[in-house]
Design an enzyme around this catalytic site. Sequence first.
Site, PDB file in Angstrom:
ATOM      1  N   LEU A   4       0.841  -1.197   0.000  1.00  0.00           N
ATOM      2  CA  LEU A   4       0.000   0.000   0.000  1.00  0.00           C
ATOM      3  C   LEU A   4       0.879   1.251   0.000  1.00  0.00           C
ATOM      4  O   LEU A   4       0.937   1.994   0.968  1.00  0.00           O
ATOM      5  CB  LEU A   4      -0.937   0.001   1.207  1.00  0.00           C
ATOM      6  N   HIS A   5       1.573   1.456  -1.115  1.00  0.00           N
ATOM      7  CA  HIS A   5       2.449   2.619  -1.267  1.00  0.00           C
ATOM      8  C   HIS A   5       1.609   3.787  -1.770  1.00  0.00           C
ATOM      9  O   HIS A   5       0.390   3.700  -1.888  1.00  0.00           O
ATOM     10  CB  HIS A   5       3.582   2.293  -2.235  1.00  0.00           C
ATOM     11  N   ALA A   6       2.286   4.877  -2.122  1.00  0.00           N
ATOM     12  CA  ALA A   6       1.564   6.112  -2.439  1.00  0.00           C
ATOM     13  C   ALA A   6       0.539   5.932  -3.564  1.00  0.00           C
ATOM     14  O   ALA A   6      -0.609   6.324  -3.438  1.00  0.00           O
ATOM     15  CB  ALA A   6       2.562   7.207  -2.805  1.00  0.00           C
ATOM     16  N   THR A  13      -2.337   3.599  -2.594  1.00  0.00           N
ATOM     17  CA  THR A  13      -3.149   4.253  -1.577  1.00  0.00           C
ATOM     18  C   THR A  13      -3.999   5.352  -2.205  1.00  0.00           C
ATOM     19  O   THR A  13      -5.174   5.496  -1.879  1.00  0.00           O
ATOM     20  CB  THR A  13      -2.238   4.848  -0.484  1.00  0.00           C
TER      21      THR A  13
END
Lengths: 573, 89
Positions: free
Chosen positions: B14-16, B19
């Site tokens: 769940l990286h930038a 997300t």
Amino acid sequence: MRQEFQGVGASRGSALGRARVRLPHALEVAEERIGREQVDSELARLHAAIDTVRGEIHVLRERLHGALAHEVGEFLDLHTLLLDDPELLQGLDELIRTGHYAADYALRLQRDRIASVFEAMDDAYFRSRVDDIDQVIGRIHAALHRRDHDTQGVAGEILIADNVAPAELAQLQTQGVMAIVTAAGSALSHSAILARSLHLPLVVGTAQALLKINDGDAVVVDGATGSVILEPNADDLRAHRARVRELARERKQLHRLRREPTITRDGVDIKLYANAESREDVAEAHALGAAGVGLYRTEFLFLQRNELPDEDEQFRVYRDVVLGMTGRVVTIRTLDLGADKADKTGLALRDEPNPALGVRGVRLSMAREGLLETQLRAILRASGYGPVRVLVPMVSASEEVRAVRALLDKAAADLRREGHEIAERVPLGAMIEVPAAALALPAFIGAVDFLSIGTNDLVQYLLAVDRNNEALAALYTPLHPAVLRVIRDVIKLGKARGKPVAVCGEMAGDPAFAPLLLALGLEEFSLHPATLLELRRAIRGLNLDSLRKRAPALLRAGDRKAIERWLEQTNAV
Amino acid sequence: MIERELTVSNRLGLHARATAKLVQVLSAFRSNATLTAKGREVNAKSIMGVMLLAAGQGTHVKLRIEGEDEATAAEAVVSLFERRFDEDS
């Protein structure tokens, strides 16, 4: 005492000036409380600053184009999302409302609170995301104080900082900063890409400079080699002056090409049109000697506000572009909107499962009663003031072209009956960016007057690669045999039927691709004015005859490697 | 209220970007949503909150959605996770 620091040259250009040092932790603000009665005004101050930042990011987005918009845009989107983040905003509001902290200190507390959690993470990627949050909070903080110090700015100075965010760069340039030296950063960062496009010298990765240089020190920066010299001696100054002269000469030579024709070494005229969407673009296109506007985007008319622009408003905008080009042709593209662009008018369907394959471009224009008619009428009325063409985006079937043709003819007849003075003939063109349009072209080429190949979408649809998908970045390339073949076929058919063909995607604006496009038969390019002179220079150095002789080898190339080899060999010839 | 157990199976976690997708998908719905992982519960409509989970590949998260459109919202989120946020082949 002379000292030299070696960093990485991230954006060319040389500067001599006084240093302005900006230490990290700009958020070292002292604790400050406010009275209960000040809470509302403090909240208002904070939210005004957040709105300012939102506006700045929006302005920056508008200034970006081409590959840069793609690279930096994603990053700016993240920052925009952070500005709207409920956790961030509620936390700040709470600190002011119940903690009675001044906005500055609330920002600091909130930043520290978030950073402590991020910094405790094991994963380096997640840990480094604190930078994004720092940048956003830092920008809000700066906006709170815009009036106090930023007006004095950094004009004529060299900024020495820990790091600069892309969104900050454009602003620094506007303020007149001469060069930037950062301790952190890489030559591949978004900031570096942006600095190059703004022609702002940038050296990254020199932590020493931040430690040793003080405010007011004389500094020489060379953005090409990455050298930063503190207290330069006579030799350094001589070398600096030589570099500046060299760059100026290069720029002057390029500048001189404004009045020169775009002609190959063997004397073939190539037409360079400009892509434009603002008054500035049009003025620049005119000044650089563009053959005309090859793609005037109209989306901004629909994106900026809450209601649809009416016929008169659109007419005035189009008329001004036509007048601005003083007789050179202006190609106006009808609305190219889809769910991938957020509009406030509620025009585009929201939350389409796959916006790239959804109601966009001409599909959207035709789905809404009256939308296309109004735009066509406005364009036709502008044709009374100078040569105008209509370009239709996202065509995928003959029927669409014929439907637009019918609407255009009817609108022209109506306008004449109403007594408007319009051109006898307004050429209609189709954008070739969906593979089906390229394949079905023989069926509708009779219904159009010209064609424009949009390589950005064509590559995306032909290769089934979402150009916003990082994981597929390596697959997204125009250097694919299928892409070249489609471009070649469209140009060939256009030529056979006497219909001019232009390429208007990012591919057209990159001088490195010019030999390839000329070899495929292209004679018209449409590109952002920023690179127009560079492309003109590149084309003036090419021999069309020998390129076309090498075309069969290019079309035989079976993969990207082979196409790249062809380009390398061509550049070597 | 709807609860779902999900696994972060995209490579980057769940990286930038992922997300941002999650937040954008959820913003179309009125329901409130939270994600719980590693003993921490965050607002699933906050990009900052979700990133704070530092949920890498393989992390198990619990999605909780409550509101008038909870069923469709949950479906949209589950589908996003199943599609690995459209990033892996």
